[in-house]
Every structure is written in C-alpha cells, then in structure tokens.
Motif scaffolding. Structure first.
Motif, short mmCIF file in Angstrom:
data_model
loop_
_atom_site.label_atom_id
_atom_site.label_comp_id
_atom_site.label_asym_id
_atom_site.label_seq_id
_atom_site.Cartn_x
_atom_site.Cartn_y
_atom_site.Cartn_z
N ASP A 51 0.82 -1.21 0.00
CA ASP A 51 0.00 0.00 0.00
C ASP A 51 0.86 1.26 0.00
N LEU A 52 1.94 1.23 -0.75
CA LEU A 52 2.82 2.38 -0.85
C LEU A 52 2.43 3.23 -2.05
N SER A 53 2.77 4.49 -1.99
CA SER A 53 2.46 5.38 -3.10
C SER A 53 3.33 5.03 -4.30
N PRO A 54 2.87 5.34 -5.53
CA PRO A 54 3.71 5.09 -6.71
C PRO A 54 5.08 5.75 -6.59
N ARG A 55 5.14 6.93 -5.96
CA ARG A 55 6.42 7.62 -5.80
C ARG A 55 7.37 6.81 -4.93
N ASP A 56 6.87 6.29 -3.80
CA ASP A 56 7.72 5.50 -2.91
C ASP A 56 8.14 4.19 -3.58
N ARG A 57 7.24 3.58 -4.33
CA ARG A 57 7.60 2.36 -5.04
C ARG A 57 8.72 2.62 -6.05
N GLY A 58 8.59 3.75 -6.76
CA GLY A 58 9.63 4.10 -7.72
C GLY A 58 10.97 4.34 -7.05
N LEU A 59 10.94 4.99 -5.89
CA LEU A 59 12.18 5.25 -5.16
C LEU A 59 12.79 3.96 -4.63
N ILE A 60 11.95 3.02 -4.21
CA ILE A 60 12.46 1.73 -3.75
C ILE A 60 13.14 0.99 -4.91
N VAL A 61 12.51 1.05 -6.09
CA VAL A 61 13.11 0.41 -7.26
C VAL A 61 14.44 1.09 -7.61
N LEU A 62 14.45 2.43 -7.61
CA LEU A 62 15.69 3.15 -7.92
C LEU A 62 16.78 2.80 -6.93
N ARG A 63 16.42 2.77 -5.64
CA ARG A 63 17.42 2.44 -4.62
C ARG A 63 17.93 1.03 -4.80
N SER A 64 17.05 0.11 -5.15
CA SER A 64 17.45 -1.29 -5.32
C SER A 64 18.36 -1.47 -6.53
N VAL A 65 18.06 -0.77 -7.63
CA VAL A 65 18.93 -0.83 -8.81
C VAL A 65 20.30 -0.27 -8.48
N ALA A 66 20.33 0.85 -7.74
CA ALA A 66 21.61 1.43 -7.33
C ALA A 66 22.39 0.46 -6.45
N GLU A 67 21.69 -0.33 -5.63
CA GLU A 67 22.34 -1.32 -4.79
C GLU A 67 23.01 -2.40 -5.64
N VAL A 68 22.33 -2.81 -6.71
CA VAL A 68 22.90 -3.81 -7.62
C VAL A 68 24.18 -3.26 -8.27
N VAL A 69 24.11 -2.03 -8.76
CA VAL A 69 25.27 -1.41 -9.41
C VAL A 69 26.43 -1.26 -8.42
N ALA A 70 26.11 -0.81 -7.20
CA ALA A 70 27.15 -0.64 -6.18
C ALA A 70 27.79 -1.98 -5.83
N ALA A 71 26.98 -3.02 -5.71
CA ALA A 71 27.51 -4.34 -5.38
C ALA A 71 28.48 -4.82 -6.46
N PHE A 72 28.09 -4.64 -7.73
CA PHE A 72 28.96 -5.09 -8.82
C PHE A 72 30.30 -4.36 -8.81
N PHE A 73 30.25 -3.02 -8.76
CA PHE A 73 31.48 -2.25 -8.86
C PHE A 73 32.36 -2.41 -7.62
N PHE A 74 31.74 -2.36 -6.43
CA PHE A 74 32.57 -2.44 -5.23
C PHE A 74 33.21 -3.81 -5.09
N LEU A 75 32.44 -4.87 -5.30
CA LEU A 75 33.00 -6.20 -5.10
C LEU A 75 33.97 -6.58 -6.22
N THR A 76 33.76 -6.06 -7.42
CA THR A 76 34.76 -6.26 -8.47
C THR A 76 36.07 -5.59 -8.06
N ALA A 77 35.96 -4.37 -7.52
CA ALA A 77 37.17 -3.70 -7.02
C ALA A 77 37.79 -4.49 -5.87
N LEU A 78 36.96 -4.95 -4.96
CA LEU A 78 37.44 -5.68 -3.79
C LEU A 78 38.16 -6.97 -4.19
N PHE A 79 37.68 -7.63 -5.22
CA PHE A 79 38.30 -8.87 -5.68
C PHE A 79 39.67 -8.62 -6.30
#
Length: 300
Positions: free
Chosen positions: A66-94
């Motif tokens: 029961d979240l607003s479309p705006r909050d859902r969009g922000l959750i999606v944006l935040r989650s996509v950014a988490e995926v990108v951060a995970a890829f770049f940081f852990l590639t660097a870490l490796f």
C-alpha cells in the motif's frame, strides 16, 4: 554495573554494524580465488534475502503493497543502485587491497552531501564545501591516477561511491512511513535476482566446505550488520553515533594485514585520514542542518 547511555549504546551498535559489513567484505574477498563474483553474490543473496524475510515474518510485518507510486519508484531506484554498487565495489574488492577499496568508499558521506545540495536543494554552507573539497583531495591520494602502481579497479570503487550516492539520495526522498525492512528486502531480492541471472552465463566454481563456510560467514555478517545498523540509528544522537561508521576502515586495515598480508602505502593512509576527518566533520554539519531518515541501509 551502570547501564549504557543511549549515545554509548548507539556507538557500540554502529561499530558492530560496520564490523559486520567489513567482515562480510573479508569473506567475499576470500572467495574471489574460488568462486566467480556472480555466483558468490547470488548464493549469498539467497541466504540474506531469506533471513530478512524470516525477520519480517517474526516481527509480524507483511510485505507492504500500500505504498504510493512515488515511494515504489524510489524503492526500485534504490534497489537498482544497490545492484550497481555491489557489482562495482566487489569487483574492485576482488582485485585490490581491501583497505584501499574500503577507504575509497568512506568518501560516501562527502558525495551524498554534495549531491543532496546539487540535486535536492539541501542546505549547504561554505564549511561543508571546504570539507568536501579537502576530502576529495584525500580520495585522489588513495587512487593516485596516473601514478606508478595505479590500480584501474580504484575507478570501480569510485563508481560504487557514485551508485551508493544515488541509493542514499533515493532513501532520503522516501516517505517516513516506508518500513526499513521492506526497503532492505527489496534491495536484497533484486541483488539476488540480478546476479542469479548473471551467474547463468559464467562457469560456476565448485562448492567446498571451505568456501561454503566463507559464504555462510558473509551471509551472517551482512545480516547482523544490517540489524545493528537499524538499531544504531534508533539509539542516541545521530550526530554522535554516525561518525563511528569509520570503524569499518580500521577493521579493513587489520583484516588486510592479518588475513591477506596487505598494508596500504603511506600516501594511501594519509588520504584515508583526510577522508575520515572531513567525513566526520561533514556528517556532523549534515546532522545539524537536517535530521536524517534511518533508510540508508547497506545490503551489499
């Protein structure tokens, strides 16, 4: 024995949180010789997502739709950014010393404050501007582009900082009633799904007792890091508690030397000290100017 004050409790929880997240990074780096990145992140994500879902169920909270479309969009944006951060940081870490990668990531409070002023119109004074400029000079000392021994994967760590900045700005824009567990579960699920798809296109490594234990360690450390981070944000004054996030850098230095035989150069240590000092100042000024929301969660 005297009871802990809220500030001391919050500081200890923040130190526990950053220790958990950094030990998760240690486990993931140790896996780099045996398992490909996509496989490791997918398997770890399965365990982390399951733990978060069980925690949500234990707390009696369903997956709120029961979240607003705006909050859902922000959750999606935040989650996509988490995926990108995970890829770049852990590639660097490796591919680079853990202390160097962790030190670069400590620029995150500086980048978030700058981006908040540029894109969200948040309060921004000359003191924080000066601290940010000095802090980024510290980052240049760590990365040292063009210098002998320059590691291109430092740029991956910087890309992770950019992704984390987008992640935290999205969290800042969410409504206050959005549950932290929903945000974390969404990010963890998307990380797991994304790297699960990616893992179908790489050759999987063989699971052994050793790397299986390292995977379980990563799952446990990142889960408890999340739990402690939420508890820390709800204990004591944020201006007092937040600077203890730099505990992670100390843990990374010790772990890098003890486990991987790595020790940063003098310039890297100097740059790290500058980043930490300016980051602490920026966090202090940021908390004075704007009370934060406890949604800047790290699932990576």
């Amino acid at each position: 024995m005297a009871a802990l004050t809220p500030n001391l409790r919050g500081a200890l929880l923040m130190m526990g949180s950053m220790t958990g997240f950094t030990l998760n990074d240690v486990c993931m780096k140790a896996l780099s010789d045996e398992l490909p990145l996509f496989q490791a992140l997918f398997l770890r994500g399965l365990g982390t997502t399951l733990c978060l879902a069980l925690l949500m169920r234990w707390q009696g909270r369903g997956l709120r739709l029961d979240l607003s479309p705006r909050d859902r969009g922000l959750i999606v944006l935040r989650s996509v950014a988490e995926v990108v951060a995970a890829f770049f940081f852990l590639t660097a870490l490796f591919n680079m010393p853990i202390a160097n990668a962790t030190a670069i990531l400590q620029a995150m409070p500086l980048s978030v404050t700058l981006a908040g002023a540029l894109f969200l119109g948040e309060a921004f004074g000359w003191r924080r501007m000066a601290a940010i400029l000095i802090g980024f000079c510290g980052v240049l000392l760590i990365v040292r582009p063009g210098a002998e021994g320059f590691n291109v994967y430092s740029l991956y760590a910087l890309a992770a900082v950019a992704a984390v900045t987008v992640r935290d700005l999205a969290a800042r824009r969410m409504s206050a009633h959005v549950p932290s567990l929903v945000v974390a579960l969404a990010a963890s699920a998307l990380v797991t799904a994304s790297f699960g798809i990616g893992s179908a296109f790489v050759e999987w490594g063989t699971l052994t007792a050793k790397n299986g234990a390292q995977l379980l360690g990563a799952m446990g450390f990142v889960f408890f890091g999340y739990i402690f981070s939420v508890a820390a944000m709800r204990s004591g004054e944020i201006g007092f508690v937040a600077p203890f996030r730099y505990t992670g850098l100390i843990v990374a230095l010790v772990a890098g030397l003890a486990i991987f035989g790595e020790w940063p150069s003098t310039l890297t240590l100097l740059g790290s000290a500058i980043v930490v000092a300016t980051g602490v100042f920026t966090l202090y000024r940021d908390r004075v100017a704007r009370p934060p929301k406890p949604l800047g969660l790290r699932v990576r």
